[in-house]
Design an enzyme around this catalytic site. Structure first.
Site, PDB file in Angstrom:
ATOM      1  N   CYS A 133     -10.093 -12.440  -0.611  1.00 51.96           N
ATOM      2  CA  CYS A 133      -9.464 -12.592  -1.923  1.00 51.96           C
ATOM      3  C   CYS A 133      -8.077 -13.200  -1.787  1.00 51.96           C
ATOM      4  CB  CYS A 133      -9.378 -11.243  -2.629  1.00 51.96           C
ATOM      5  SG  CYS A 133      -8.607 -11.314  -4.261  1.00 51.96           S
ATOM      6  N   CYS A 136      -5.486 -11.714  -4.137  1.00 49.45           N
ATOM      7  CA  CYS A 136      -4.996 -10.410  -3.694  1.00 49.45           C
ATOM      8  C   CYS A 136      -4.005 -10.528  -2.542  1.00 49.45           C
ATOM      9  CB  CYS A 136      -6.162  -9.533  -3.250  1.00 49.45           C
ATOM     10  SG  CYS A 136      -7.503  -9.372  -4.440  1.00 49.45           S
ATOM     11  N   ASP A 137      -4.301 -11.386  -1.578  1.00 45.94           N
ATOM     12  CA  ASP A 137      -3.584 -11.356  -0.301  1.00 45.94           C
ATOM     13  C   ASP A 137      -2.808 -12.622   0.046  1.00 45.94           C
ATOM     14  OD1 ASP A 137      -4.691  -8.824   0.127  1.00 45.94           O
ATOM     15  OD2 ASP A 137      -6.496  -9.669   1.030  1.00 45.94           O
TER      16      ASP A 137
END
Length: 328
Positions: A133, A136-137
């Site tokens: 992701c 997300c990261d």
């Protein structure tokens, strides 16, 4: 007999449990014996969930959601569902230990599973440079060199997003052409930070405590090479966890559970779905949580529509099903 059972314990399941418990529905949450808490249990720091300006570890976020649900009266069971019976007025859930739970309404929120490359070190270094992701990261890879594996729209979206942070993004694709849309391809090919590694397959992830590189095999001539980098994003798709409802609930062309418009109502009366299992597009913790809210509210409205006395009878009399059927 329960008023409500929630199958799944990710952001959608736990948020649904919080809302349902506050509505005094006394929900039973069936959390997996192994994968309770969902995909966030495999994530390190989460920086984009509202309310945590300094970030929060994925497992910590899920434990807080669980504690909040339990505070309001939700009951959590750590076991795996082996069978669902959803076509009657009473929903039946069979667990791995043989226990059968019954309810008047059910929320299905089992999420989705990212497809993996199938490499041992991919799993070992998950959260330490390996991610599924970029949203997300991605921010953890500022001024780094990362690779994205895949050739569809999602892979190019991930690669393009990562250029906001990384100095270089290598797109690894096992073929000589992409499956992505023309617009996505043009955008990626015009981005100076993105390089394309054609006809290459990732065959190993290098690094002891964190990702230090990847091993590549040429799919045409079989030659092997290594690429030094700090992050690997796998974007080869994901699959909604719908195996328990095949043949019972209608699915969409994308394989997600069909719901009625913006609601969580499925094709089966009294059954609601939430989170990634209905979402082929966004797949974020916050959108899953919002979806769980909708499912709890829809379930509450459904239960309130049942005949007077049905909820009171939910502990047992044989008149229960007859009363529900009479209102249909």
């Amino acid at each position: 007999m329960r008023q409500l059972i929630i199958v799944g314990s990710g952001p959608a399941g736990y948020t649904a449990a919080i809302y349902a418990a506050r509505a005094n529905l006394k929900p039973l949450v069936i959390a997996s014996s192994v994968e309770f808490g969902g995909e966030l249990m495999k994530t390190t720091e989460v920086e984009n969930f509202p309310g945590f300006p300094d970030g929060i570890m994925g497992p910590d976020l899920m434990m807080k959601m669980q504690a909040q649900a339990e505070k309001f009266g939700a009951e959590i069971v750590y076991d795996d569902v082996t069978k669902l019976e959803l076509d009657g007025d009473v929903k039946r859930v069979t667990l791995g230990d043989g226990t059968v739970h019954e309810s008047l309404a059910l929320i299905y929120a089992t999420g989705s599973a990212y497809r993996k490359l199938g490499l041992d070190d991919e799993t070992r270094l998950s959260g330490y440079g390996v991610s599924w992701c970029a949203t997300c990261d991605g921010a953890f890879f500022k001024q780094k060199h990362v690779a994205v594996v895949g050739g569809g729209d999602s892979a190019l979206e991930e690669a393009t997003f990562l250029t906001r942070f990384a100095d270089k993004v290598s797109l690894v694709h096992r073929r000589g052409e992409l499956r992505a849309s023309a617009a996505m391809q043009e955008r990626a090919k015009n981005d100076p930070k993105i390089e394309f590694l054609w006809n290459k397959e990732v065959t190993s992830v290098l690094g002891d405590e964190k990702v230090a590189g990847i091993g590549l095999t040429d799919t045409v001539d079989g030659s092997e090479s290594a690429l030094d980098l700090q992050g690997l994003f796998v974007a080869i798709g994901s699959d909604p966890r719908t195996h328990l409802v095949h043949g019972q609930l209608d699915l969409t062309a994308e394989g997600t559970i069909w719901v009625d418009g913006r609601s969580s109502r499925t094709s089966q009366k009294g059954v609601f779905a939430a989170g990634d299992v209905i979402d082929p597009t966004y797949k974020q913790a916050i959108t899953a949580a919002g979806s769980g809210t909708a499912a709890a509210l829809d379930a509450e409205h459904f239960l309130a529509s049942l005949p007077t006395g049905v909820i009171a009878e939910a502990e047992g009399s044989g008149e229960l099903v007859d009363q529900i059927g009479a209102s249909a």
